[in-house]
Design a protein around this motif. Structure first.
Motif, PDB file in Angstrom:
ATOM      1  N   PHE A   1       0.842  -1.188   0.000  1.00  0.00           N
ATOM      2  CA  PHE A   1       0.000   0.000   0.000  1.00  0.00           C
ATOM      3  C   PHE A   1       0.887   1.250   0.000  1.00  0.00           C
ATOM      4  O   PHE A   1       1.904   1.266   0.692  1.00  0.00           O
ATOM      5  N   PRO A   2       0.607   2.351  -0.700  1.00  0.00           N
ATOM      6  CA  PRO A   2      -0.568   2.609  -1.545  1.00  0.00           C
ATOM      7  C   PRO A   2      -0.339   2.362  -3.026  1.00  0.00           C
ATOM      8  O   PRO A   2      -0.834   3.134  -3.854  1.00  0.00           O
ATOM      9  N   ARG A   3       0.419   1.352  -3.372  1.00  0.00           N
ATOM     10  CA  ARG A   3       0.594   1.081  -4.809  1.00  0.00           C
ATOM     11  C   ARG A   3      -0.720   0.655  -5.439  1.00  0.00           C
ATOM     12  O   ARG A   3      -1.616   0.166  -4.756  1.00  0.00           O
ATOM     13  N   ALA A   4      -0.768   0.789  -6.759  1.00  0.00           N
ATOM     14  CA  ALA A   4      -2.031   0.546  -7.481  1.00  0.00           C
ATOM     15  C   ALA A   4      -2.556  -0.865  -7.237  1.00  0.00           C
ATOM     16  O   ALA A   4      -3.759  -1.059  -7.046  1.00  0.00           O
TER      17      ALA A   4
ATOM     18  N   ILE B   1      -4.361  -1.174  -3.971  1.00  0.00           N
ATOM     19  CA  ILE B   1      -5.661  -0.482  -3.982  1.00  0.00           C
ATOM     20  C   ILE B   1      -6.684  -1.292  -4.799  1.00  0.00           C
ATOM     21  O   ILE B   1      -7.836  -1.419  -4.404  1.00  0.00           O
ATOM     22  N   LEU B   2      -6.222  -1.887  -5.895  1.00  0.00           N
ATOM     23  CA  LEU B   2      -7.140  -2.728  -6.681  1.00  0.00           C
ATOM     24  C   LEU B   2      -7.531  -3.984  -5.903  1.00  0.00           C
ATOM     25  O   LEU B   2      -8.649  -4.483  -6.022  1.00  0.00           O
TER      26      LEU B   2
ATOM     27  N   LEU C   1     -10.165  -2.882  -3.680  1.00  0.00           N
ATOM     28  CA  LEU C   1     -11.392  -2.725  -4.494  1.00  0.00           C
ATOM     29  C   LEU C   1     -12.025  -4.089  -4.761  1.00  0.00           C
ATOM     30  O   LEU C   1     -13.247  -4.247  -4.651  1.00  0.00           O
TER      31      LEU C   1
ATOM     32  N   THR D   1     -11.202  -5.407 -16.388  1.00  0.00           N
ATOM     33  CA  THR D   1      -9.892  -5.367 -17.057  1.00  0.00           C
ATOM     34  C   THR D   1     -10.005  -4.775 -18.463  1.00  0.00           C
ATOM     35  O   THR D   1      -9.030  -4.249 -18.986  1.00  0.00           O
TER      36      THR D   1
ATOM     37  N   PHE E   1      -8.771  -1.292 -19.021  1.00  0.00           N
ATOM     38  CA  PHE E   1      -7.345  -0.998 -18.850  1.00  0.00           C
ATOM     39  C   PHE E   1      -6.572  -1.287 -20.132  1.00  0.00           C
ATOM     40  O   PHE E   1      -7.064  -1.975 -21.030  1.00  0.00           O
TER      41      PHE E   1
ATOM     42  N   GLU F   1      -1.640  -4.198 -19.048  1.00  0.00           N
ATOM     43  CA  GLU F   1      -1.892  -4.140 -17.599  1.00  0.00           C
ATOM     44  C   GLU F   1      -3.036  -5.054 -17.160  1.00  0.00           C
ATOM     45  O   GLU F   1      -3.279  -5.215 -15.963  1.00  0.00           O
ATOM     46  N   ARG F   2      -3.715  -5.635 -18.135  1.00  0.00           N
ATOM     47  CA  ARG F   2      -4.947  -6.370 -17.806  1.00  0.00           C
ATOM     48  C   ARG F   2      -4.704  -7.575 -16.905  1.00  0.00           C
ATOM     49  O   ARG F   2      -5.494  -7.838 -15.994  1.00  0.00           O
TER      50      ARG F   2
ATOM     51  N   VAL G   1      -4.141  -6.440 -13.314  1.00  0.00           N
ATOM     52  CA  VAL G   1      -5.393  -5.913 -12.741  1.00  0.00           C
ATOM     53  C   VAL G   1      -6.316  -7.075 -12.374  1.00  0.00           C
ATOM     54  O   VAL G   1      -6.899  -7.100 -11.286  1.00  0.00           O
TER      55      VAL G   1
END
Lengths: 150, 171
Positions: free
Chosen positions: B19-22, B25-26, B29, B69, B72, B76-77, B80
């Motif tokens: 945290f707080p990398r993407a 956070i995903l 989510l 996905t 995106f 990156e899919r 993600v």
């Protein structure tokens, strides 16, 4: 320019979700109160359960009256305290036209509290998502922010 | 389901290292998605209960993650999808110990209506551990803070000499 493959992926995915929803709605083995009351002969003497967003609307001497989507059901049970407005799940034997002899009951006393505090993470998400994602207007896609501090 | 705050706190603790990398956070989510997409609909519109129920099943959520996905970039899919699905799996794992009077969670939907739960506590009872979860998150944050501070000191003064000690020595 929108990637046509991504667009079709979204459309296909949404179509699959609608199909799943339709299948669930069609094949679910739990009739709701409206269906039970509409077919009293079919469900007479059978064990049924009412558990989707049902609330107590009135306390009676031998139980309470619950309401689900505008339909009312008189429940006979041994519960002494049935707070009006409380969410409830009941299971028992259906007595036509609108009675249920409950053999299982659960009052969801903390449900409102649970729903209220569940809003907090959604607000946090509004703050967090812009830290993780960036919208690329050229490709019309989201990209991940790669910095350590996002 | 436990409440969303408990789910989020658990996800935060699981992904705290990143945290707080993407990705973290995903992941958080992903933990929120099953409840976020299904509960509001059937609370506000109970007639839609069975229509939105698949959004709280592994099959439905796999499709949702796959759809997301699509928003995106191609490269990156995969990442993600993994981050979101990891969060979703944590959500379902935390839902497993609960019990319901009837029904429950349909893990094998659309192939079966069989439900499986460990039956340790009722789904609303999770709100009683919310203060504990908040304290746990705070405790972890305090631990990390002190750990980082000690590490910074050790980096600045590898021989264990504190600046204040040195000052006193020469004053």
């Amino acid at each position: 320019m929108v990637d046509p493959m991504a667009f079709s992926r979204i459309l296909i995915g949404l179509a699959l979700l609608v199909l799943l929803g339709a299948w669930a709605n069609y094949s679910c083995p739990y009739p709701d109160l409206a269906e039970i009351l509409a077919n009293p002969k079919k469900f007479a003497g059978q064990r049924v359960a009412i558990f989707i967003e049902a609330r107590i609307v009135e306390q009676t001497e031998d139980g309470f009256i619950l309401m689900q989507r505008g339909k009312r059901l008189r429940v006979h049970c041994e519960v002494k305290e049935a707070p009006v407005g409380e969410y409830v799940a009941v299971a028992g034997i259906f007595d036509p036209p609108d009675h249920l002899r409950a053999d299982g009951l659960r009052l969801a006393r903390d449900r409102r509290w649970k729903m209220s505090i569940s809003v907090v993470p959604l607000l946090l998400l509004i703050i967090l998502l812009p830290l993780a994602l960036r919208f690329d207007h050229q490709t019309r896609t989201f990209t991940l922010r790669t910095s350590t501090y996002a | 389901m436990p409440d969303l705050l408990t789910h989020t706190a658990a996800a935060y603790l699981a992904a705290r290292r990143w945290f707080p990398r993407a990705g973290a956070i995903l992941f958080i989510l992903g933990t929120m998605l099953p409840d976020m997409l299904s509960r509001p609909f059937h609370i506000l519109f109970p007639a839609l209960h069975w229509w939105v129920m698949p959004l709280h099943t592994p099959a439905g959520m796999a499709i949702v993650c796959w759809i997301i996905t699509g928003f995106f970039r191609t490269g990156e899919r995969g990442g993600v999808f993994i981050a979101l699905s990891g969060g979703v799996l944590l959500h379902f794992f935390l839902d497993l110990p609960q019990k319901h009077l009837v029904a429950g969670y349909f893990w094998l939907f659309p192939f079966s209506w069989t439900t499986y739960e460990w039956g340790w506590w009722w789904s609303e009872e999770s709100v009683q551990i919310v203060p504990l979860m908040i304290l746990l998150v705070a405790f972890v944050e305090i631990l990390i803070y002190f750990h980082k501070r000690t590490a910074r000191k050790q980096k600045a003064f590898p021989n264990g000499q504190d600046r204040t000690t040195n000052k006193n020595k020469y004053v």
